[in-house]
Design an enzyme around this catalytic site. Sequence first.
Site, mmCIF file in Angstrom:
data_model
loop_
_atom_site.group_PDB
_atom_site.id
_atom_site.type_symbol
_atom_site.label_atom_id
_atom_site.label_comp_id
_atom_site.label_asym_id
_atom_site.label_seq_id
_atom_site.Cartn_x
_atom_site.Cartn_y
_atom_site.Cartn_z
ATOM 1 N N GLU A 1 0.863 -1.176 0.000
ATOM 2 C CA GLU A 1 0.000 0.000 0.000
ATOM 3 C C GLU A 1 0.901 1.227 0.000
ATOM 4 O O GLU A 1 1.802 1.347 0.831
ATOM 5 C CB GLU A 1 -0.908 0.029 1.234
ATOM 6 C CG GLU A 1 -1.969 -1.053 1.242
ATOM 7 C CD GLU A 1 -2.821 -1.018 2.505
ATOM 8 O OE1 GLU A 1 -2.587 -0.139 3.364
ATOM 9 O OE2 GLU A 1 -3.706 -1.868 2.648
ATOM 10 N N ASP B 1 -5.791 9.503 9.741
ATOM 11 C CA ASP B 1 -4.468 9.002 10.115
ATOM 12 C C ASP B 1 -4.020 9.541 11.464
ATOM 13 O O ASP B 1 -4.344 10.661 11.851
ATOM 14 C CB ASP B 1 -3.440 9.391 9.043
ATOM 15 C CG ASP B 1 -3.719 8.716 7.720
ATOM 16 O OD1 ASP B 1 -3.866 7.483 7.737
ATOM 17 O OD2 ASP B 1 -3.803 9.399 6.691
#
Length: 270
Positions: free
Chosen positions: A49, A60
Amino acid sequence: MSRLEQRFAQLKTEGRAALVTFITAGDPGYDTSLQVLKGLPAAGADVIELGMPFTDPMADGVAIQLATLRALDAGQTLQKTLQMVSEFRVDDQTTPIVLMGYYNPIHRFGVEAFVAQAKEAGVDGLIIVDLPPEHDAELATPAQASGIDFIRLTTPTTDDARLPRVLERSSGFVYYVSVAGVTGAGSATTEHVTEAIARLRRHTSLPISVGFGIRTPEQAAAIARLADGVVVGSAFVDKIATAESPEKAIDGVLTLCAALAEGVRNARIG
């Protein structure tokens, strides 16, 4: 059959889970990031990824937010991220690469241009964290029409009423976020993951990868006994953040990857 389908099918015949590794494109700089990317498969990464830096990475945690800032400060753009995939593909035509991030940079780039260039570069899948299935027409539909898988995130708070809608157009694999919250949070219990995977399997035949909070070979092995894939991200990002030099950043990431890969590969032995 897509590269993602081929890889998960191959690993199923081998009787093991995939190690899915996450790094932020361009962190701490383009050249170092590219060297890490190129080194991951030999270190044991089965799927990669690659984070697309964005100025507002709301899903995040601090580690990946800081990685994003480092990459942006070093001049990383979406165009350069696609270029990075193209350079990776010169030597590696088999390891699947999934771009992960937010819709805004793609929208600004232009969806049609992005999908065409991503396909040409050798991108295999997309994970867009802020684009729900109600907006499939914007990106998921054109991406899948071009042969790029669209991977959905599911969480502990995705209830049974919502789950079929989330999974309906998913392809490649399903990414189960085992802890509700931001990336890098604490890991879930194996009991919780076992129950979650069983629930997902009632709704999809796609491979299920589990991530968030996995940092050690032991944790990776525990998840590898239950899931089709083990996703590790923040632990790699931390290696880059704390490295004293680009060379040590590369070595730190690849050494950790090899240790995690060993844990994943040996998880179902015995």
